[in-house]
Design a protein around this motif. Structure first.
Motif, mmCIF file in Angstrom:
data_model
loop_
_atom_site.group_PDB
_atom_site.id
_atom_site.type_symbol
_atom_site.label_atom_id
_atom_site.label_comp_id
_atom_site.label_asym_id
_atom_site.label_seq_id
_atom_site.Cartn_x
_atom_site.Cartn_y
_atom_site.Cartn_z
ATOM 1 N N ILE A 1 9.845 -6.280 -8.174
ATOM 2 C CA ILE A 1 8.301 -7.090 -7.859
ATOM 3 C C ILE A 1 7.480 -6.172 -8.281
ATOM 4 C CG2 ILE A 1 7.198 -8.629 -7.038
ATOM 5 C CD1 ILE A 1 9.627 -10.645 -6.748
ATOM 6 N N ALA A 2 6.357 -6.087 -9.145
ATOM 7 C CA ALA A 2 5.273 -5.390 -8.764
ATOM 8 C C ALA A 2 3.769 -6.277 -8.782
ATOM 9 C CB ALA A 2 5.418 -3.698 -9.206
ATOM 10 N N LEU B 1 22.108 1.595 -2.532
ATOM 11 C CA LEU B 1 22.158 1.054 -1.020
ATOM 12 C C LEU B 1 21.335 -0.306 -1.103
ATOM 13 C CD1 LEU B 1 20.920 4.574 0.974
ATOM 14 C CD2 LEU B 1 23.458 3.057 0.872
ATOM 15 N N PHE B 2 20.712 -0.298 -2.077
ATOM 16 C CA PHE B 2 19.795 -2.284 -1.746
ATOM 17 C C PHE B 2 19.864 -1.737 -3.960
ATOM 18 C CE2 PHE B 2 16.545 1.481 -2.144
ATOM 19 C CZ PHE B 2 16.105 1.187 -3.341
ATOM 20 N N LYS B 3 19.101 -3.697 -3.748
ATOM 21 C CA LYS B 3 19.357 -4.033 -5.203
ATOM 22 C C LYS B 3 18.555 -4.302 -5.676
ATOM 23 C CE LYS B 3 23.150 -7.229 -6.897
ATOM 24 N NZ LYS B 3 24.363 -8.209 -6.056
ATOM 25 N N ARG B 4 17.103 -5.089 -4.841
ATOM 26 C CA ARG B 4 15.865 -4.986 -5.176
ATOM 27 C C ARG B 4 14.535 -4.516 -4.489
ATOM 28 N NH1 ARG B 4 18.904 -9.188 -7.419
ATOM 29 N NH2 ARG B 4 20.113 -10.739 -5.945
ATOM 30 N N ALA B 5 13.938 -4.920 -5.537
ATOM 31 C CA ALA B 5 12.655 -3.885 -4.693
ATOM 32 C C ALA B 5 10.643 -5.163 -5.091
ATOM 33 C CB ALA B 5 12.709 -2.657 -4.616
ATOM 34 N N ILE B 6 9.814 -4.925 -4.256
ATOM 35 C CA ILE B 6 9.257 -6.240 -3.957
ATOM 36 C C ILE B 6 7.450 -4.663 -3.605
ATOM 37 C CG2 ILE B 6 7.187 -7.385 -3.771
ATOM 38 C CD1 ILE B 6 9.855 -8.416 -2.545
ATOM 39 N N SER B 7 6.927 -4.183 -4.107
ATOM 40 C CA SER B 7 5.620 -3.161 -4.534
ATOM 41 C C SER B 7 4.282 -3.851 -4.317
ATOM 42 C CB SER B 7 5.722 -1.960 -5.439
ATOM 43 O OG SER B 7 6.818 -1.308 -5.330
ATOM 44 N N SER C 1 1.370 -1.157 -0.428
ATOM 45 C CA SER C 1 0.351 -0.014 0.204
ATOM 46 C C SER C 1 0.895 1.514 0.039
ATOM 47 C CB SER C 1 -0.827 -0.450 1.023
ATOM 48 O OG SER C 1 -2.019 1.131 1.123
ATOM 49 N N ALA C 2 0.304 2.392 0.837
ATOM 50 C CA ALA C 2 1.456 3.434 1.211
ATOM 51 C C ALA C 2 3.300 2.375 1.529
ATOM 52 C CB ALA C 2 1.222 3.989 2.614
ATOM 53 N N GLY C 3 3.256 1.278 1.840
ATOM 54 C CA GLY C 3 4.755 1.143 1.740
ATOM 55 C C GLY C 3 5.278 0.699 0.682
ATOM 56 N N GLY C 4 4.713 0.257 -0.349
ATOM 57 C CA GLY C 4 4.391 0.259 -1.724
ATOM 58 C C GLY C 4 4.383 1.013 -2.576
ATOM 59 N N ALA C 5 3.999 1.744 -2.580
ATOM 60 C CA ALA C 5 4.663 3.275 -2.813
ATOM 61 C C ALA C 5 5.904 3.962 -2.944
ATOM 62 C CB ALA C 5 3.095 3.974 -2.914
ATOM 63 N N SER C 6 6.333 3.708 -1.485
ATOM 64 C CA SER C 6 7.286 4.596 -1.087
ATOM 65 C C SER C 6 8.636 3.167 -0.877
ATOM 66 C CB SER C 6 7.256 4.198 1.190
ATOM 67 O OG SER C 6 6.799 4.639 1.363
ATOM 68 N N VAL C 7 7.825 2.007 -1.447
ATOM 69 C CA VAL C 7 9.095 1.196 -1.803
ATOM 70 C C VAL C 7 9.739 1.706 -3.354
ATOM 71 C CG1 VAL C 7 9.782 -1.062 -3.225
ATOM 72 C CG2 VAL C 7 9.340 -0.841 -1.411
ATOM 73 N N SER C 8 8.789 2.588 -3.769
ATOM 74 C CA SER C 8 8.498 2.745 -5.382
ATOM 75 C C SER C 8 9.430 3.772 -5.180
ATOM 76 C CB SER C 8 7.423 2.790 -5.845
ATOM 77 O OG SER C 8 7.939 3.208 -7.546
ATOM 78 N N PHE C 9 9.100 4.913 -4.358
ATOM 79 C CA PHE C 9 9.845 5.218 -4.925
ATOM 80 C C PHE C 9 10.949 5.977 -4.367
ATOM 81 C CE2 PHE C 9 5.195 8.047 -3.178
ATOM 82 C CZ PHE C 9 4.822 8.993 -4.266
ATOM 83 N N GLN C 10 11.412 4.673 -3.093
ATOM 84 C CA GLN C 10 12.470 4.608 -2.524
ATOM 85 C C GLN C 10 14.045 4.024 -4.252
ATOM 86 O OE1 GLN C 10 14.458 5.608 0.181
ATOM 87 N NE2 GLN C 10 12.368 5.984 1.118
ATOM 88 N N THR C 11 12.737 3.293 -4.714
ATOM 89 C CA THR C 11 13.965 3.004 -6.301
ATOM 90 C C THR C 11 13.867 4.314 -6.834
ATOM 91 O OG1 THR C 11 12.095 2.415 -7.589
ATOM 92 C CG2 THR C 11 12.725 0.578 -6.280
ATOM 93 N N LEU C 12 12.713 5.524 -7.077
ATOM 94 C CA LEU C 12 13.663 5.998 -8.275
ATOM 95 C C LEU C 12 14.294 7.980 -7.310
ATOM 96 C CD1 LEU C 12 9.257 6.486 -9.454
ATOM 97 C CD2 LEU C 12 10.950 4.965 -10.080
ATOM 98 N N THR C 13 14.115 7.625 -5.988
ATOM 99 C CA THR C 13 14.798 8.857 -5.785
ATOM 100 C C THR C 13 16.621 8.754 -6.652
ATOM 101 O OG1 THR C 13 15.600 10.420 -3.855
ATOM 102 C CG2 THR C 13 15.351 7.862 -3.532
ATOM 103 N N PRO C 14 17.200 9.717 -6.407
ATOM 104 C CA PRO C 14 18.980 9.552 -6.862
ATOM 105 C C PRO C 14 19.540 8.998 -5.714
ATOM 106 C CG PRO C 14 18.093 12.127 -7.120
ATOM 107 C CD PRO C 14 16.616 11.120 -6.893
ATOM 108 N N HIS C 15 18.877 9.372 -4.267
ATOM 109 C CA HIS C 15 19.944 9.409 -2.971
ATOM 110 C C HIS C 15 19.547 8.007 -2.501
ATOM 111 C CE1 HIS C 15 19.446 13.699 -1.496
ATOM 112 N NE2 HIS C 15 18.176 13.546 -2.442
ATOM 113 N N ASN C 16 20.080 6.914 -3.532
ATOM 114 C CA ASN C 16 19.529 5.730 -2.753
ATOM 115 C C ASN C 16 20.906 4.781 -3.776
ATOM 116 O OD1 ASN C 16 17.906 5.517 -0.725
ATOM 117 N ND2 ASN C 16 16.779 4.923 -1.698
ATOM 118 N N LYS C 17 21.723 5.459 -4.421
ATOM 119 C CA LYS C 17 22.371 4.909 -5.456
ATOM 120 C C LYS C 17 23.417 3.721 -4.498
ATOM 121 C CE LYS C 17 21.382 6.244 -9.742
ATOM 122 N NZ LYS C 17 20.862 6.414 -10.218
#
Length: 555
Positions: free
Chosen positions: A329-330, A229-235, A211-227
């Protein structure tokens, strides 16, 4: 017989003597001491609860590193969740001192090292939620124990600011917003710097959320500030493109909050809000739950991330190049929209009361309001194309749920998958539809018999509730939970949900911009559950036909 008894006693003795545990762990802030539990013969788990990943945050400020502590901090109790409104929105709960995380580390015969790490971000509409202990009675939904044990991964859950304290924004530099996203980012960065000491691999971190956590995961993959820091993401049931995920006009709601707490709405507004009592501020940010087909609930979610030029330098749709090397994964639940449309159109849950066709038209008109009558008419003809001349009560009610599911969750998720695949370099893309019927549906239950998977119905299976509370479930629910934990933890290990330590019921193909393949996740999965082109006609309507209609003038 007595020899067997002695052998059992000796085995038990050796097991207790050699209990595998990390003991006290050294972090950048100081030493922490968790608890160690026994899971079975030669399997133990260390659990650390309430480990600080940042200092107590300043009001409407980005989080700062924790100054550290002397001695050994006992981390055996959950901390308070971040301050938020209660369920009835009549009071507040939680604390401003809430930037802590919890860690579950499984061990076999030896203490673990180099394990993949899965970091969970909870949902709650950016308004509520928490991962600090029991959500309901004694049931802690986000307990990482089952995933960690069954998947042999480290699970981390974190706290982040929600509501006014997490997302209030003027859209200007005096109150930029996105504090909750910065909190999540600080936790991810802390994990990257410290998880090796807990037996984790900082080079193999997966973030996941719903939910908002899935959207947050999506935002964390899109921000330039996380280069890096992580390899994978599930929304799960939420991406940055959802209509509720970004507030394009945050100042309007902030002015409403300011008026409620007796602050001016001029250039002194931000300074006044910063000095207001946090509980008063939090309550002032309560959202209206009253809705109707003409004013759907989704439009009330005003406290959400903003395009601030920093965390989100641009519209999320233009930031997918930042996720080019992230495996993703989404997916959604097949009736994700039910939670919302059940409040917008109250009759859909009443088997004895007809849902007027007029309500279908009103809901579509509200969702397509920028395009006026042309938008509403086009939408109505799209959703009623397969209706008979005299559609059944259930058909009309299900159509309302489908409309809400498509608009609020499914179509934006398909668009995000398409953009991820189109921008990918090394990143792989996977799509799913979760369709296990809600356990609330059917005879003598509050939901209609045609009900599929409602919003948040997937969480109990992801976190292994059918295993930890077996009396509440059937064997088929344990099958399903096992499948999801296998796909999710295999993916965390290898970037491929099919490859890892756990076998899966069917091979999940990659989502590509030509095939659009996905798996339907269900307790009875086999190769027939691999499908393609999820709800193509409706995705095409919302992403291609509707945007090309002329925008209404000043009507």
């Amino acid at each position: 017989m007595w020899k067997l008894g002695i052998l059992v006693a000796v085995a038990a003795f050796l097991e207790t003597v050699s209990a595998t545990s990390l003991g006290v762990v050294y972090t950048e802030g100081g030493m922490v001491d968790g608890e160690n539990i026994r899971l079975g013969l030669f399997r133990h788990m260390d659990i650390f609860k309430g480990v600080p990943f940042a200092d107590i945050p300043g009001r409407f400020e980005k989080p700062k590193r924790h100054p550290g502590w002397d001695g050994v901090m006992k981390t055996k109790e959950y901390r308070k969740r971040c301050m938020q409104v209660n369920m009835l929105m009549s009071d507040t709960r939680g604390s401003e001192d809430c930037l802590y995380l919890n860690i579950w580390i499984p061990h076999g015969r030896a203490v673990s090292s180099g394990l993949p790490v899965m970091v969970w971000i909870y949902g709650g509409g950016f308004l509520a939620g928490g991962s600090m202990g029991a959500n309901f009675m004694d049931n802690y939904l986000y307990n990482g124990k089952e995933i960690a044990d069954r998947g042999n991964v480290i699970v981390v859950t974190l706290g982040y600011r929600v509501g006014t304290l997490g997302f209030l924004s003027t859209g200007e530099s005096d109150l930029p917003g996105n504090y909750g996203l910065w909190d999540q980012q600080a936790a991810i960065a802390w994990v990257n710097r410290n998880i090796r000491g807990f037996g984790g691999d900082p080079e193999n971190v997966t973030i996941f959320g719903e939910s908002a956590g899935g959207a947050s995961v999506s935002f964390q993959t899109l921000t330039p500030h996380n280069k890096g820091l992580f390899k994978r993401a599930i929304s799960q049931s939420g991406v940055a493109l959802c209509p509720w995920a970004v507030n394009k006009n945050p100042r309007r709601f902030t002015e409403e909050v300011a008026i409620k707490v007796n602050c001016p709405t001029d250039q002194n507004m931000a300074a006044c809000l910063k000095m207001t009592d946090p509980a008063v501020l939090t309550l002032a940010g309560s959202l209206s739950l009253s809705s109707s087909p003409d004013h759907p609930l989704v439009y009330n979610l005003a406290l959400s991330p903003v395009i601030d030029g920093d965390f989100l330098p641009d519209d999320p749709s233009k930031l997918f190049h930042n996720a080019a090397d992230i495996d993703y994964i989404a997916g959604v639940n097949d009736m994700d929209g039910h939670l919302f449309t059940g409040l917008d159109v109250l009759t859909i849950n009443s088997p004895l009361v007809d849902t007027p066709i007029e309500d279908v038209k009103r809901l579509l008109a509200a969702y397509t309001k920028d395009k006026g009558k042309a938008g509403a008419d086009n939408a109505y003809s799209t959703y009623t194309l397969n209706w008979s001349s005299n559609p059944s009560k259930a058909t009309i009610k299900k159509t309302v749920v489908e409309i809400g599911t498509d608009f609020i969750f499914l179509v934006p998720t398909q668009a995000a998958l398409y953009l991820h695949a189109a921008n990918a370099k090394t990143g792989r893309t996977y799509s799913y539809l979760f369709s296990e019927p809600s356990r609330m549906g059917g005879i003598a239950r509050p939901y209609p018999s045609w009900m599929g998977a409602d919003h948040a119905d997937d969480l109990q299976y992801v976190f292994g509730k059918p295993f930890s509370t077996p009396l509440g479930y059937w064997p088929r629910h344990r099958d399903l939970s096992g499948y999801i934990i296998a796909y999710w933890t295999n993916f965390a290990k290898t970037g491929d949900p099919n490859k890892g330590d756990l076998s899966v019921p069917t091979t999940w193909p990659k989502f590509t911009n030509t095939g659009h393949q996905f798996v339907e996740i269900h307790h009875n999965m086999n190769r027939d559950y691999v499908r393609q082109k999820m709800r193509t006609r409706y995705v095409h309507f919302w992403t291609s036909i509707l945007p090309n209609l002329p925008v209404l003038g000043s009507e």
